[in-house]
Design a protein around this motif. Sequence first.
Motif, PDB file in Angstrom:
ATOM      1  N   TYR A 102       0.831  -1.204   0.000  1.00 32.78           N
ATOM      2  CA  TYR A 102       0.000   0.000   0.000  1.00 32.78           C
ATOM      3  C   TYR A 102       0.868   1.257   0.000  1.00 32.78           C
ATOM      4  CZ  TYR A 102      -3.668  -3.287   1.451  1.00 32.78           C
ATOM      5  OH  TYR A 102      -4.536  -4.339   1.526  1.00 32.78           O
ATOM      6  N   HIS A 103       2.046   1.124   0.597  1.00 30.90           N
ATOM      7  CA  HIS A 103       2.923   2.304   0.672  1.00 30.90           C
ATOM      8  C   HIS A 103       4.342   1.842   0.987  1.00 30.90           C
ATOM      9  CE1 HIS A 103       4.373   6.293   1.726  1.00 30.90           C
ATOM     10  NE2 HIS A 103       4.840   5.789   2.862  1.00 30.90           N
ATOM     11  N   SER A 104       5.315   2.482   0.333  1.00 33.38           N
ATOM     12  CA  SER A 104       6.700   2.190   0.715  1.00 33.38           C
ATOM     13  C   SER A 104       7.464   3.496   0.790  1.00 33.38           C
ATOM     14  CB  SER A 104       7.343   1.232  -0.289  1.00 33.38           C
ATOM     15  OG  SER A 104       7.399   1.825  -1.551  1.00 33.38           O
ATOM     16  N   ASP A 105       8.405   3.537   1.725  1.00 34.96           N
ATOM     17  CA  ASP A 105       9.104   4.788   2.001  1.00 34.96           C
ATOM     18  C   ASP A 105      10.550   4.434   2.374  1.00 34.96           C
ATOM     19  OD1 ASP A 105      10.080   7.105   3.163  1.00 34.96           O
ATOM     20  OD2 ASP A 105       8.233   7.576   4.256  1.00 34.96           O
ATOM     21  N   GLU A 106      11.438   4.580   1.380  1.00 36.30           N
ATOM     22  CA  GLU A 106      12.831   4.181   1.631  1.00 36.30           C
ATOM     23  C   GLU A 106      13.488   5.096   2.669  1.00 36.30           C
ATOM     24  OE1 GLU A 106      15.076   3.465  -1.979  1.00 36.30           O
ATOM     25  OE2 GLU A 106      13.623   1.994  -2.712  1.00 36.30           O
ATOM     26  N   GLU A 107      13.112   6.408   2.661  1.00 36.07           N
ATOM     27  CA  GLU A 107      13.692   7.356   3.636  1.00 36.07           C
ATOM     28  C   GLU A 107      13.382   6.926   5.070  1.00 36.07           C
ATOM     29  OE1 GLU A 107      15.403  10.512   3.262  1.00 36.07           O
ATOM     30  OE2 GLU A 107      15.797   9.282   1.492  1.00 36.07           O
ATOM     31  N   MET A 108      12.149   6.495   5.274  1.00 34.95           N
ATOM     32  CA  MET A 108      11.689   6.114   6.625  1.00 34.95           C
ATOM     33  C   MET A 108      11.895   4.622   6.895  1.00 34.95           C
ATOM     34  SD  MET A 108      10.374   8.326   8.727  1.00 34.95           S
ATOM     35  CE  MET A 108       9.061   7.549   9.640  1.00 34.95           C
ATOM     36  N   SER A 109      12.407   3.894   5.879  1.00 30.58           N
ATOM     37  CA  SER A 109      12.566   2.433   5.986  1.00 30.58           C
ATOM     38  C   SER A 109      11.263   1.773   6.421  1.00 30.58           C
ATOM     39  CB  SER A 109      13.700   2.073   6.962  1.00 30.58           C
ATOM     40  OG  SER A 109      14.889   2.649   6.534  1.00 30.58           O
ATOM     41  N   VAL A 110      10.190   2.185   5.776  1.00 31.13           N
ATOM     42  CA  VAL A 110       8.849   1.710   6.136  1.00 31.13           C
ATOM     43  C   VAL A 110       8.159   1.055   4.942  1.00 31.13           C
ATOM     44  CG1 VAL A 110       6.489   2.546   6.584  1.00 31.13           C
ATOM     45  CG2 VAL A 110       8.338   3.259   8.074  1.00 31.13           C
ATOM     46  N   LEU A 111       7.439  -0.013   5.247  1.00 35.72           N
ATOM     47  CA  LEU A 111       6.598  -0.678   4.257  1.00 35.72           C
ATOM     48  C   LEU A 111       5.221  -0.833   4.887  1.00 35.72           C
ATOM     49  CD1 LEU A 111       6.227  -2.559   1.732  1.00 35.72           C
ATOM     50  CD2 LEU A 111       7.183  -4.394   3.122  1.00 35.72           C
ATOM     51  N   VAL A 112       4.180  -0.427   4.154  1.00 32.03           N
ATOM     52  CA  VAL A 112       2.814  -0.669   4.639  1.00 32.03           C
ATOM     53  C   VAL A 112       2.169  -1.622   3.644  1.00 32.03           C
ATOM     54  CG1 VAL A 112       0.631   0.353   5.380  1.00 32.03           C
ATOM     55  CG2 VAL A 112       2.749   1.695   5.550  1.00 32.03           C
ATOM     56  N   MET A 113       1.625  -2.712   4.164  1.00 30.90           N
ATOM     57  CA  MET A 113       1.158  -3.770   3.245  1.00 30.90           C
ATOM     58  C   MET A 113      -0.134  -4.414   3.721  1.00 30.90           C
ATOM     59  SD  MET A 113       3.982  -6.666   4.213  1.00 30.90           S
ATOM     60  CE  MET A 113       4.824  -6.386   5.765  1.00 30.90           C
ATOM     61  N   GLN A 114      -0.637  -5.273   2.870  1.00 34.25           N
ATOM     62  CA  GLN A 114      -1.839  -6.063   3.143  1.00 34.25           C
ATOM     63  C   GLN A 114      -1.672  -6.881   4.427  1.00 34.25           C
ATOM     64  OE1 GLN A 114      -2.201  -8.992   0.065  1.00 34.25           O
ATOM     65  NE2 GLN A 114      -3.975 -10.008   0.977  1.00 34.25           N
ATOM     66  N   THR A 115      -2.700  -6.870   5.265  1.00 39.29           N
ATOM     67  CA  THR A 115      -2.678  -7.724   6.462  1.00 39.29           C
ATOM     68  C   THR A 115      -3.061  -9.139   6.067  1.00 39.29           C
ATOM     69  OG1 THR A 115      -3.475  -5.868   7.770  1.00 39.29           O
ATOM     70  CG2 THR A 115      -3.649  -8.042   8.786  1.00 39.29           C
ATOM     71  N   LEU A 116      -2.270 -10.079   6.472  1.00 39.47           N
ATOM     72  CA  LEU A 116      -2.617 -11.488   6.246  1.00 39.47           C
ATOM     73  C   LEU A 116      -3.331 -11.949   7.514  1.00 39.47           C
ATOM     74  CD1 LEU A 116       0.778 -12.482   4.615  1.00 39.47           C
ATOM     75  CD2 LEU A 116      -1.379 -11.927   3.466  1.00 39.47           C
ATOM     76  N   ASP A 117      -4.647 -11.697   7.537  1.00 39.76           N
ATOM     77  CA  ASP A 117      -5.409 -11.865   8.769  1.00 39.76           C
ATOM     78  C   ASP A 117      -5.902 -13.284   8.966  1.00 39.76           C
ATOM     79  OD1 ASP A 117      -5.745 -10.140  10.774  1.00 39.76           O
ATOM     80  OD2 ASP A 117      -7.419  -9.046   9.892  1.00 39.76           O
ATOM     81  N   ASP A 118      -6.162 -13.962   7.831  1.00 45.86           N
ATOM     82  CA  ASP A 118      -6.701 -15.322   7.937  1.00 45.86           C
ATOM     83  C   ASP A 118      -5.595 -16.343   7.776  1.00 45.86           C
ATOM     84  OD1 ASP A 118      -9.164 -14.115   7.978  1.00 45.86           O
ATOM     85  OD2 ASP A 118      -9.242 -14.059   5.778  1.00 45.86           O
ATOM     86  N   HIS A 119      -4.362 -15.908   7.930  1.00 42.10           N
ATOM     87  CA  HIS A 119      -3.224 -16.787   7.689  1.00 42.10           C
ATOM     88  C   HIS A 119      -2.386 -16.863   8.957  1.00 42.10           C
ATOM     89  CE1 HIS A 119      -4.568 -14.818   4.046  1.00 42.10           C
ATOM     90  NE2 HIS A 119      -4.166 -15.881   3.365  1.00 42.10           N
ATOM     91  N   THR A 120      -1.692 -17.966   9.121  1.00 40.89           N
ATOM     92  CA  THR A 120      -0.826 -18.077  10.296  1.00 40.89           C
ATOM     93  C   THR A 120       0.619 -18.286   9.829  1.00 40.89           C
ATOM     94  OG1 THR A 120      -1.202 -20.463  10.335  1.00 40.89           O
ATOM     95  CG2 THR A 120      -2.606 -19.106  11.759  1.00 40.89           C
ATOM     96  N   VAL A 121       1.542 -17.966  10.723  1.00 35.19           N
ATOM     97  CA  VAL A 121       2.954 -18.204  10.404  1.00 35.19           C
ATOM     98  C   VAL A 121       3.158 -19.726  10.396  1.00 35.19           C
ATOM     99  CG1 VAL A 121       5.340 -17.852  11.165  1.00 35.19           C
ATOM    100  CG2 VAL A 121       3.654 -16.009  11.428  1.00 35.19           C
ATOM    101  N   VAL A 122       3.643 -20.229   9.273  1.00 29.85           N
ATOM    102  CA  VAL A 122       3.672 -21.682   9.073  1.00 29.85           C
ATOM    103  C   VAL A 122       4.532 -22.389  10.125  1.00 29.85           C
ATOM    104  CG1 VAL A 122       4.438 -23.468   7.436  1.00 29.85           C
ATOM    105  CG2 VAL A 122       3.018 -21.554   6.654  1.00 29.85           C
ATOM    106  N   ARG A 123       5.628 -21.759  10.553  1.00 35.81           N
ATOM    107  CA  ARG A 123       6.472 -22.442  11.547  1.00 35.81           C
ATOM    108  C   ARG A 123       5.658 -22.823  12.793  1.00 35.81           C
ATOM    109  NH1 ARG A 123      11.453 -23.037  11.717  1.00 35.81           N
ATOM    110  NH2 ARG A 123      12.146 -21.139  10.679  1.00 35.81           N
ATOM    111  N   TYR A 124       4.888 -21.846  13.312  1.00 37.35           N
ATOM    112  CA  TYR A 124       4.165 -22.110  14.560  1.00 37.35           C
ATOM    113  C   TYR A 124       3.037 -23.114  14.323  1.00 37.35           C
ATOM    114  CZ  TYR A 124       6.917 -18.098  15.890  1.00 37.35           C
ATOM    115  OH  TYR A 124       7.966 -17.251  16.109  1.00 37.35           O
ATOM    116  N   SER A 125       2.384 -23.004  13.160  1.00 38.93           N
ATOM    117  CA  SER A 125       1.303 -23.965  12.867  1.00 38.93           C
ATOM    118  C   SER A 125       1.874 -25.360  12.697  1.00 38.93           C
ATOM    119  CB  SER A 125       0.561 -23.540  11.603  1.00 38.93           C
ATOM    120  OG  SER A 125      -0.055 -22.307  11.843  1.00 38.93           O
TER     121      SER A 125
END
Length: 421
Positions: A102-125
């Motif tokens: 949704y937004h990236s800002d190299e000056e601020m070292s920031v990335l704003v992105m889609q939330t993966l809300d219905d997904h889990t981190v595979v390692r923990y699952s």
Amino acid sequence: MTYKILDKDSIPEYLDGLPKVMDVLGKGTGLDIEEIGDGNLNYVYKIRRSDSPDRSVVLKQAVPYLRMAGEGWPLSRERMTFEIRALIVYNDLVPTFVPTIYHSDEEMSVLVMQTLDDHTVVRYSMIDGVVFSDIGHDVGTFLAETLFRTSALGMESIDRRRLMDQFNLNDELCKLTENFVFTFPYMEHESNYLNPVTNKFARENLRCDTEYKLRVLKFKELFLTKADALLHADLHTGSLMANQQETYIIDTEFAYFGPFGFDVGKIIANFLMSYTSHFYHSKDDSYQNWILVEVMNIWKRFEVRFLELWAAQGESAMLVDGLLAELELREYKKRFMLNILHDSIGFCACSLARRTLGIAGVADIRGIEDMEIRSKLEIINLELSRLLLSMNDKINTIEQFESTLRSFYANINLDSLELVK
Ligand code: ADP
Ligand code: SR1
Ligand code: MG
């Protein structure tokens, strides 16, 4: 905007100036902000509209130090520039496998992105024994699409060199990998993990084994010198978020041009460490059997899709019409895929050792509180690393790889959790 470290108080004002992000979050009452980062390097926030929690984004920011070690371990925040660039490439090549930006800002070292809300981190699952029915197929597809299509087989030379140029300076994270994957675990080093039992095994069996260390060095050399394709370069099960329908790949900050086998071998190693951990986490071998099937699926799908893309490719930097006759091309492809298999198994072996002996372990095993069991599982991983590194270039088919793994694991005594020699 000049760089500053964001926090829960400053994030709302930062986001307010970003129309695309505000489109996703919508207008309304306040924002609920939670820090969800469980990674080694950065800060990650989940931001929701308080009165409509379905409206959310994830903000990731790099800070000028290594999160897991604290401010005393400086690490330049420019790593976010490479995370953003790789995610842009992946959004073009494999949009269904990566979060939308949704937004990236190299000056601020920031990335704003889609939330993966219905997904889990595979390692923990995977620690919890969750089966993801298509995960091997999805990971294999991701690997083939990204590796082939950024390789000299899938691109013209000039475009490819320009793309390489965007990643040439990801030097600090490459250096982390050189040290923490290919160097420190194989010697006495203050950063290493301090389990005396596992360390004794490493000292007596690996760190004094010249042949083993020279083989690791061969893979370090490949990592340093071979620029086959744009790699994710930190592809482990903590970099996968999935549900029963979809698999996403996150955390692209280590991206650089490196050897094909590094991504393939690293992800397979993480599946195998989960396999080992299920001698403890599971009551029987059904989950372990599922893991092995998926490991095979990763390679099989990778190979099929890579060769499909190759068959559909016109001329590229590597191959032009009229250079090879049909039979010669067939032989070339065979050798090409075999080399990737050999290298993937070698990199897999290095990943098994570094995650066991180095600073960055895997929760599948380091999360086990019973130190006696944990040490035994760690030694199994080291034995497997040793075996695979001694014969990676003699395993010529995926079926041979499978039978090597099956007979290795069949030799573990389930009561003592020791290898029967
Ligand atoms: P690091 O670079 O510090 O390793 P990661 O990119 O792995 O950070 O992110 C850390 C954690 O944040 C992930 O394990 C996951 O729980 C969460 N996360 C990252 N990206 C997303 C996303 N797009 N949607 C939901 N959760 C995410
Ligand atoms: C200090 S090493 C930290 C590790 O975390 C990342 O996930 C990479 O694997 C890196 O090697
Ligand atoms: Mg990361």
